[in-house]
Design a protein around this motif. Structure first.
Motif: not given
Length: 427
Positions: A203-216, A320-322, A326-335
Protein backbone atom coordinates in the motif's frame (compact mmCIF):
# COMPACT_ATOMS: atom_id res chain seq x y z
CA UNK A 1 -14.44 31.90 -11.53
CA UNK A 2 -15.85 31.23 -14.96
CA UNK A 3 -15.27 27.84 -16.50
CA UNK A 4 -13.84 27.68 -19.99
CA UNK A 5 -16.55 26.87 -22.50
CA UNK A 6 -16.70 23.35 -23.91
CA UNK A 7 -14.82 22.72 -27.08
CA UNK A 8 -16.69 22.36 -30.33
CA UNK A 9 -17.92 18.90 -31.24
CA UNK A 10 -15.52 16.85 -33.30
CA UNK A 11 -15.64 13.77 -35.47
CA UNK A 12 -14.91 10.37 -33.89
CA UNK A 13 -11.56 10.25 -35.73
CA UNK A 14 -10.43 13.65 -34.45
CA UNK A 15 -11.61 12.80 -30.94
CA UNK A 16 -9.50 9.64 -31.04
CA UNK A 17 -6.47 11.64 -32.15
CA UNK A 18 -7.19 14.20 -29.42
CA UNK A 19 -7.37 11.42 -26.84
CA UNK A 20 -4.01 9.87 -27.78
CA UNK A 21 -2.41 13.31 -27.96
CA UNK A 22 -3.68 14.07 -24.44
CA UNK A 23 -2.19 10.90 -22.96
CA UNK A 24 0.83 11.66 -20.83
CA UNK A 25 0.47 12.89 -17.24
CA UNK A 26 -1.62 9.94 -16.12
CA UNK A 27 0.38 7.36 -18.07
CA UNK A 28 3.72 8.74 -16.84
CA UNK A 29 2.55 8.96 -13.22
CA UNK A 30 1.17 5.43 -13.28
CA UNK A 31 4.32 3.99 -14.84
CA UNK A 32 6.60 5.92 -12.47
CA UNK A 33 4.85 4.20 -9.58
CA UNK A 34 6.49 0.92 -10.64
CA UNK A 35 9.99 2.18 -9.89
CA UNK A 36 12.85 -0.17 -8.95
CA UNK A 37 12.02 0.15 -5.25
CA UNK A 38 8.40 -0.76 -5.98
CA UNK A 39 9.57 -3.68 -8.10
CA UNK A 40 11.68 -4.88 -5.16
CA UNK A 41 8.64 -4.69 -2.87
CA UNK A 42 6.36 -6.56 -5.27
CA UNK A 43 9.07 -9.15 -5.94
CA UNK A 44 9.47 -9.71 -2.21
CA UNK A 45 5.69 -10.17 -1.89
CA UNK A 46 5.63 -12.83 -4.59
CA UNK A 47 8.72 -14.60 -3.28
CA UNK A 48 7.58 -14.63 0.34
CA UNK A 49 3.83 -15.19 0.00
CA UNK A 50 3.33 -16.64 -3.48
CA UNK A 51 0.14 -15.70 -5.29
CA UNK A 52 -1.78 -14.97 -2.07
CA UNK A 53 -1.24 -11.19 -2.45
CA UNK A 54 -2.46 -10.89 -6.05
CA UNK A 55 -5.82 -9.54 -4.90
CA UNK A 56 -4.16 -6.37 -3.61
CA UNK A 57 -3.81 -5.12 -7.21
CA UNK A 58 -7.61 -5.04 -7.50
CA UNK A 59 -7.84 -2.92 -4.34
CA UNK A 60 -5.03 -0.47 -5.00
CA UNK A 61 -6.09 0.36 -8.57
CA UNK A 62 -9.33 2.24 -7.75
CA UNK A 63 -7.78 3.89 -4.69
CA UNK A 64 -4.71 5.07 -6.60
CA UNK A 65 -6.80 6.06 -9.61
CA UNK A 66 -9.20 8.29 -7.69
CA UNK A 67 -6.40 9.92 -5.67
CA UNK A 68 -4.37 10.70 -8.79
CA UNK A 69 -7.38 12.04 -10.67
CA UNK A 70 -8.26 14.28 -7.73
CA UNK A 71 -4.71 15.68 -7.87
CA UNK A 72 -5.03 16.12 -11.63
CA UNK A 73 -8.33 17.94 -11.22
CA UNK A 74 -6.79 20.30 -8.66
CA UNK A 75 -4.00 21.17 -11.08
CA UNK A 76 -6.37 21.57 -14.03
CA UNK A 77 -9.00 23.81 -12.43
CA UNK A 78 -6.76 25.94 -10.17
CA UNK A 79 -3.94 26.33 -12.68
CA UNK A 80 -1.41 25.64 -9.91
CA UNK A 81 0.43 22.73 -8.32
CA UNK A 82 -0.34 21.28 -4.89
CA UNK A 83 2.28 23.37 -3.07
CA UNK A 84 0.79 26.65 -4.31
CA UNK A 85 -2.79 25.59 -3.61
CA UNK A 86 -1.92 24.30 -0.15
CA UNK A 87 -0.49 27.74 0.74
CA UNK A 88 -3.89 29.27 0.08
CA UNK A 89 -5.59 26.81 2.44
CA UNK A 90 -3.15 25.90 5.23
CA UNK A 91 -0.46 27.51 7.43
CA UNK A 92 2.81 28.12 5.61
CA UNK A 93 4.84 26.13 8.16
CA UNK A 94 2.76 23.02 7.43
CA UNK A 95 3.29 23.34 3.68
CA UNK A 96 7.04 23.72 4.27
CA UNK A 97 7.07 20.56 6.43
CA UNK A 98 5.28 18.66 3.64
CA UNK A 99 7.77 19.89 1.03
CA UNK A 100 10.92 19.12 3.04
CA UNK A 101 9.61 15.69 4.06
CA UNK A 102 8.90 15.00 0.39
CA UNK A 103 12.47 16.01 -0.55
CA UNK A 104 13.94 13.69 2.12
CA UNK A 105 11.77 10.72 1.15
CA UNK A 106 12.37 11.23 -2.57
CA UNK A 107 16.15 11.53 -2.15
CA UNK A 108 16.26 8.23 -0.26
CA UNK A 109 14.05 6.63 -2.91
CA UNK A 110 16.26 7.99 -5.69
CA UNK A 111 19.27 6.43 -3.98
CA UNK A 112 17.53 3.06 -3.74
CA UNK A 113 16.34 3.28 -7.37
CA UNK A 114 19.83 4.14 -8.62
CA UNK A 115 21.11 1.11 -6.73
CA UNK A 116 18.53 -1.11 -8.46
CA UNK A 117 19.39 0.36 -11.87
CA UNK A 118 23.11 -0.09 -11.28
CA UNK A 119 22.58 -3.72 -10.27
CA UNK A 120 20.63 -4.27 -13.49
CA UNK A 121 23.33 -2.51 -15.49
CA UNK A 122 26.01 -4.69 -13.90
CA UNK A 123 24.11 -7.83 -14.87
CA UNK A 124 23.88 -6.64 -18.50
CA UNK A 125 27.36 -5.13 -18.95
CA UNK A 126 29.55 -6.65 -16.20
CA UNK A 127 30.56 -3.10 -15.24
CA UNK A 128 30.69 -2.73 -11.42
CA UNK A 129 27.50 -1.25 -10.04
CA UNK A 130 29.01 1.62 -8.04
CA UNK A 131 30.38 3.56 -11.05
CA UNK A 132 27.05 2.96 -12.81
CA UNK A 133 25.22 4.67 -9.92
CA UNK A 134 27.21 7.81 -10.65
CA UNK A 135 26.79 7.55 -14.44
CA UNK A 136 23.04 6.94 -14.31
CA UNK A 137 22.45 9.65 -11.69
CA UNK A 138 24.38 12.33 -13.56
CA UNK A 139 22.85 11.36 -16.92
CA UNK A 140 19.30 11.59 -15.56
CA UNK A 141 19.95 14.92 -13.81
CA UNK A 142 21.55 16.45 -16.93
CA UNK A 143 18.69 15.26 -19.17
CA UNK A 144 16.08 16.65 -16.76
CA UNK A 145 17.80 20.04 -16.61
CA UNK A 146 18.80 20.22 -20.27
CA UNK A 147 15.68 19.21 -22.19
CA UNK A 148 12.29 21.02 -22.29
CA UNK A 149 9.18 19.54 -20.74
CA UNK A 150 7.49 18.28 -23.91
CA UNK A 151 10.57 16.29 -24.91
CA UNK A 152 10.91 14.80 -21.41
CA UNK A 153 7.18 13.92 -21.33
CA UNK A 154 7.30 12.19 -24.72
CA UNK A 155 10.40 10.21 -23.73
CA UNK A 156 8.92 9.14 -20.40
CA UNK A 157 5.72 8.07 -22.17
CA UNK A 158 7.69 5.65 -24.38
CA UNK A 159 9.87 4.40 -21.52
CA UNK A 160 6.67 3.19 -19.87
CA UNK A 161 6.57 0.42 -22.49
CA UNK A 162 9.54 -1.23 -20.75
CA UNK A 163 7.14 -2.27 -18.00
CA UNK A 164 5.49 -4.78 -20.34
CA UNK A 165 8.61 -6.87 -19.76
CA UNK A 166 7.06 -8.08 -16.51
CA UNK A 167 3.82 -9.13 -18.20
CA UNK A 168 5.79 -11.15 -20.76
CA UNK A 169 8.01 -12.67 -18.06
CA UNK A 170 4.94 -13.99 -16.21
CA UNK A 171 3.67 -15.85 -19.27
CA UNK A 172 7.14 -17.20 -20.02
CA UNK A 173 7.26 -18.58 -16.48
CA UNK A 174 4.04 -20.59 -16.86
CA UNK A 175 1.12 -20.66 -14.44
CA UNK A 176 -1.73 -22.74 -13.08
CA UNK A 177 -4.40 -20.21 -13.94
CA UNK A 178 -7.15 -21.76 -11.81
CA UNK A 179 -5.21 -21.08 -8.61
CA UNK A 180 -4.02 -17.72 -9.90
CA UNK A 181 -7.58 -16.54 -10.62
CA UNK A 182 -8.74 -17.76 -7.20
CA UNK A 183 -6.07 -15.75 -5.41
CA UNK A 184 -6.83 -12.76 -7.64
CA UNK A 185 -10.53 -12.51 -6.85
CA UNK A 186 -10.73 -14.11 -3.38
CA UNK A 187 -8.75 -12.02 -0.86
CA UNK A 188 -6.63 -14.05 1.55
CA UNK A 189 -6.67 -12.67 5.09
CA UNK A 190 -3.03 -12.10 6.17
CA UNK A 191 -2.07 -15.06 8.28
CA UNK A 192 0.91 -13.65 10.18
CA UNK A 193 2.95 -10.54 10.91
CA UNK A 194 5.02 -10.99 7.75
CA UNK A 195 1.88 -10.97 5.60
CA UNK A 196 0.46 -7.92 7.39
CA UNK A 197 3.76 -6.13 7.02
CA UNK A 198 3.87 -6.92 3.30
CA UNK A 199 0.34 -5.59 2.87
CA UNK A 200 1.43 -2.34 4.49
CA UNK A 201 4.50 -2.17 2.23
CA UNK A 202 2.46 -2.74 -0.94
CA UNK A 203 0.00 0.00 0.00
CA UNK A 204 2.78 2.42 0.91
CA UNK A 205 4.82 1.90 -2.25
CA UNK A 206 1.78 2.13 -4.56
CA UNK A 207 0.19 5.32 -3.21
CA UNK A 208 3.08 7.74 -2.64
CA UNK A 209 3.16 11.52 -2.00
CA UNK A 210 5.59 12.29 -4.82
CA UNK A 211 2.97 11.06 -7.30
CA UNK A 212 0.39 13.50 -5.85
CA UNK A 213 2.63 16.52 -6.39
CA UNK A 214 3.89 15.38 -9.78
CA UNK A 215 0.39 14.79 -11.16
CA UNK A 216 -0.91 18.26 -10.27
CA UNK A 217 2.24 20.02 -11.47
CA UNK A 218 2.27 18.13 -14.75
CA UNK A 219 -1.21 19.49 -15.46
CA UNK A 220 0.12 23.05 -15.24
CA UNK A 221 3.00 22.08 -17.55
CA UNK A 222 0.52 20.68 -20.07
CA UNK A 223 -1.45 23.91 -19.99
CA UNK A 224 1.66 26.04 -20.38
CA UNK A 225 2.50 23.98 -23.46
CA UNK A 226 -0.90 25.03 -24.85
CA UNK A 227 0.03 28.69 -24.38
CA UNK A 228 -1.81 29.31 -21.10
CA UNK A 229 1.06 31.09 -19.41
CA UNK A 230 -0.80 32.86 -16.58
CA UNK A 231 -2.64 31.33 -13.63
CA UNK A 232 -5.83 33.12 -14.66
CA UNK A 233 -5.75 31.62 -18.15
CA UNK A 234 -5.22 28.13 -16.70
CA UNK A 235 -8.10 28.24 -14.21
CA UNK A 236 -11.13 26.13 -14.96
CA UNK A 237 -11.38 23.09 -17.19
CA UNK A 238 -13.87 22.00 -19.83
CA UNK A 239 -15.83 18.79 -19.51
CA UNK A 240 -13.89 17.30 -22.41
CA UNK A 241 -10.56 18.15 -20.75
CA UNK A 242 -11.66 16.56 -17.47
CA UNK A 243 -13.08 13.51 -19.25
CA UNK A 244 -9.88 12.96 -21.25
CA UNK A 245 -7.70 13.32 -18.16
CA UNK A 246 -9.91 10.88 -16.25
CA UNK A 247 -9.32 8.32 -19.01
CA UNK A 248 -5.59 9.11 -19.02
CA UNK A 249 -5.28 8.66 -15.25
CA UNK A 250 -7.49 5.58 -15.33
CA UNK A 251 -5.30 3.95 -17.97
CA UNK A 252 -2.08 4.99 -16.23
CA UNK A 253 -3.10 3.63 -12.84
CA UNK A 254 -4.55 0.47 -14.40
CA UNK A 255 -1.24 -0.04 -16.21
CA UNK A 256 0.66 0.52 -12.96
CA UNK A 257 -1.37 -2.03 -11.02
CA UNK A 258 -1.37 -4.50 -13.92
CA UNK A 259 2.43 -4.47 -13.85
CA UNK A 260 2.38 -4.78 -10.05
CA UNK A 261 0.12 -7.84 -10.46
CA UNK A 262 2.45 -9.52 -12.95
CA UNK A 263 5.61 -8.81 -10.91
CA UNK A 264 4.01 -10.54 -7.92
CA UNK A 265 2.83 -13.35 -10.21
CA UNK A 266 6.22 -13.83 -11.91
CA UNK A 267 8.17 -14.07 -8.66
CA UNK A 268 5.47 -16.28 -7.09
CA UNK A 269 5.62 -18.73 -10.01
CA UNK A 270 9.40 -18.89 -9.95
CA UNK A 271 11.08 -17.89 -6.70
CA UNK A 272 8.36 -18.88 -4.21
CA UNK A 273 7.63 -22.12 -6.02
CA UNK A 274 11.30 -23.12 -5.72
CA UNK A 275 11.65 -22.17 -2.07
CA UNK A 276 13.38 -18.80 -2.56
CA UNK A 277 11.37 -16.63 -0.19
CA UNK A 278 13.78 -13.85 0.77
CA UNK A 279 14.76 -11.16 -1.72
CA UNK A 280 16.86 -8.27 -0.42
CA UNK A 281 17.65 -6.56 -3.74
CA UNK A 282 16.30 -6.42 -7.29
CA UNK A 283 19.61 -7.92 -8.45
CA UNK A 284 18.96 -11.04 -6.40
CA UNK A 285 15.52 -11.38 -7.96
CA UNK A 286 16.88 -11.08 -11.50
CA UNK A 287 19.72 -13.54 -10.80
CA UNK A 288 17.34 -16.04 -9.21
CA UNK A 289 14.93 -15.88 -12.16
CA UNK A 290 17.61 -16.99 -14.65
CA UNK A 291 18.02 -20.68 -13.79
CA UNK A 292 14.34 -21.05 -12.82
CA UNK A 293 12.38 -19.18 -15.49
CA UNK A 294 15.03 -18.95 -18.19
CA UNK A 295 17.47 -16.25 -19.22
CA UNK A 296 14.84 -14.52 -21.39
CA UNK A 297 12.60 -13.88 -18.38
CA UNK A 298 15.60 -12.68 -16.34
CA UNK A 299 16.63 -10.38 -19.21
CA UNK A 300 13.12 -8.89 -19.42
CA UNK A 301 13.11 -8.33 -15.68
CA UNK A 302 16.51 -6.60 -15.82
CA UNK A 303 15.63 -4.37 -18.78
CA UNK A 304 12.43 -3.38 -17.00
CA UNK A 305 14.46 -2.29 -13.97
CA UNK A 306 16.52 0.08 -16.10
CA UNK A 307 13.54 1.50 -17.94
CA UNK A 308 11.53 2.18 -14.81
CA UNK A 309 14.50 3.83 -13.13
CA UNK A 310 14.93 6.29 -16.00
CA UNK A 311 11.18 6.91 -15.81
CA UNK A 312 10.76 7.27 -12.04
CA UNK A 313 13.81 9.26 -10.93
CA UNK A 314 12.95 12.44 -12.92
CA UNK A 315 9.45 12.16 -11.49
CA UNK A 316 10.75 12.01 -7.91
CA UNK A 317 13.30 14.80 -8.23
CA UNK A 318 10.82 16.89 -10.21
CA UNK A 319 7.99 16.49 -7.71
CA UNK A 320 10.23 17.69 -4.86
CA UNK A 321 11.36 20.66 -6.98
CA UNK A 322 7.77 21.60 -7.78
CA UNK A 323 6.72 21.33 -4.13
CA UNK A 324 9.54 23.55 -2.84
CA UNK A 325 9.29 26.04 -5.72
CA UNK A 326 5.55 26.48 -5.20
CA UNK A 327 6.04 26.79 -1.46
CA UNK A 328 8.73 29.47 -1.66
CA UNK A 329 7.46 31.18 -4.84
CA UNK A 330 10.47 30.30 -6.96
CA UNK A 331 10.23 30.35 -10.72
CA UNK A 332 9.51 26.75 -11.67
CA UNK A 333 8.79 24.42 -14.55
CA UNK A 334 10.56 21.93 -16.79
CA UNK A 335 9.85 24.32 -19.65
CA UNK A 336 12.21 26.87 -18.03
CA UNK A 337 15.97 27.06 -18.52
CA UNK A 338 18.48 26.57 -15.72
CA UNK A 339 19.31 30.27 -15.81
CA UNK A 340 15.67 31.31 -15.40
CA UNK A 341 14.80 28.78 -12.66
CA UNK A 342 18.06 28.05 -10.78
CA UNK A 343 16.44 27.16 -7.45
CA UNK A 344 13.94 24.79 -9.08
CA UNK A 345 16.64 22.91 -10.96
CA UNK A 346 18.90 23.16 -7.93
CA UNK A 347 16.46 20.95 -6.02
CA UNK A 348 16.47 18.41 -8.85
CA UNK A 349 20.27 18.34 -8.82
CA UNK A 350 20.44 18.24 -5.00
CA UNK A 351 18.03 15.33 -4.63
CA UNK A 352 19.91 13.37 -7.29
CA UNK A 353 23.28 14.07 -5.62
CA UNK A 354 21.86 12.97 -2.25
CA UNK A 355 20.61 9.76 -3.86
CA UNK A 356 24.03 9.10 -5.41
CA UNK A 357 25.71 9.87 -2.09
CA UNK A 358 23.64 7.27 -0.25
CA UNK A 359 25.13 4.59 -2.49
CA UNK A 360 28.71 5.84 -2.06
CA UNK A 361 28.12 5.97 1.71
CA UNK A 362 27.43 2.22 1.51
CA UNK A 363 23.94 2.60 2.93
CA UNK A 364 22.09 -0.69 2.68
CA UNK A 365 19.45 -0.17 -0.06
CA UNK A 366 16.94 -2.31 1.81
CA UNK A 367 17.33 -0.12 4.91
CA UNK A 368 17.05 2.98 2.71
CA UNK A 369 13.80 1.66 1.23
CA UNK A 370 12.48 0.99 4.71
CA UNK A 371 13.15 4.52 5.93
CA UNK A 372 11.75 6.09 2.78
CA UNK A 373 8.65 3.97 3.32
CA UNK A 374 8.46 5.23 6.90
CA UNK A 375 8.62 8.87 5.75
CA UNK A 376 6.13 8.24 2.91
CA UNK A 377 3.87 6.24 5.17
CA UNK A 378 3.77 9.06 7.72
CA UNK A 379 3.48 11.83 5.13
CA UNK A 380 0.95 10.34 2.69
CA UNK A 381 -2.18 10.27 4.87
CA UNK A 382 -1.65 13.86 6.04
CA UNK A 383 -1.16 15.03 2.45
CA UNK A 384 -4.29 13.09 1.48
CA UNK A 385 -6.27 14.95 4.14
CA UNK A 386 -4.99 18.24 2.70
CA UNK A 387 -5.86 17.15 -0.85
CA UNK A 388 -9.34 16.13 0.27
CA UNK A 389 -9.97 19.50 1.94
CA UNK A 390 -8.78 21.40 -1.13
CA UNK A 391 -10.78 19.23 -3.54
CA UNK A 392 -13.92 19.89 -1.47
CA UNK A 393 -13.42 23.67 -1.35
CA UNK A 394 -15.84 25.20 -3.85
CA UNK A 395 -13.98 28.53 -3.99
CA UNK A 396 -10.45 27.13 -4.33
CA UNK A 397 -11.65 24.69 -6.98
CA UNK A 398 -13.15 27.51 -9.06
CA UNK A 399 -16.65 26.06 -8.78
CA UNK A 400 -15.49 22.60 -9.94
CA UNK A 401 -14.92 20.55 -6.76
CA UNK A 402 -14.43 16.79 -6.88
CA UNK A 403 -17.52 14.61 -6.80
CA UNK A 404 -18.90 13.18 -3.58
CA UNK A 405 -18.02 9.65 -4.73
CA UNK A 406 -14.39 10.70 -5.35
CA UNK A 407 -14.17 12.35 -1.94
CA UNK A 408 -15.58 9.29 -0.18
CA UNK A 409 -13.11 7.03 -2.02
CA UNK A 410 -10.15 9.23 -1.12
CA UNK A 411 -11.36 9.34 2.49
CA UNK A 412 -11.33 5.52 2.52
CA UNK A 413 -7.83 5.56 1.03
CA UNK A 414 -6.73 8.01 3.73
CA UNK A 415 -7.96 5.66 6.44
CA UNK A 416 -5.96 2.84 4.81
CA UNK A 417 -2.87 5.02 4.69
CA UNK A 418 -3.19 6.03 8.34
CA UNK A 419 -3.47 2.32 9.11
CA UNK A 420 -0.33 1.72 7.04
CA UNK A 421 1.56 4.40 8.99
CA UNK A 422 0.62 2.76 12.28
CA UNK A 423 1.33 -0.70 10.84
CA UNK A 424 4.90 0.27 9.95
CA UNK A 425 5.71 0.67 13.63
CA UNK A 426 3.80 -2.43 14.68
CA UNK A 427 5.29 -4.76 12.06
Amino acid sequence: MAIRPPTASASPGSRLRQFFASLGPGIITGAADDDPSGIATYSSAGALLGTSMLWTALITWPLMGVVQFMCARIGMVTGEGLGAVFKRKFPRWLVIVFSIALLVANSINIGADLSGMADAGELLTRIPSLPLVFVFGIAIAVATVRFPYHRIANTLKWLALSLFAYVIAAFVSGASWTGVLRDTFVPAWPANNAAWGMLVAILGTTISPYLFYWQASEETEEERALGRLTITSRRGATRDEIRLRKLDVGLGTFFSNLVMYFIILTTALTLHRHGITRIDTSKQAAQALGPIAGHFAALLYTVGLLGTGFLAIPTMSGSAAYALAETFRWREGLDQTLGRAPAFYGVIILSTILGIGLNFAHVNPVHALYWSAVVNGLLAPFVLVAILLVASDHKLMCGQPSSILSRVTVAICTVFMFGAAVGMFIF
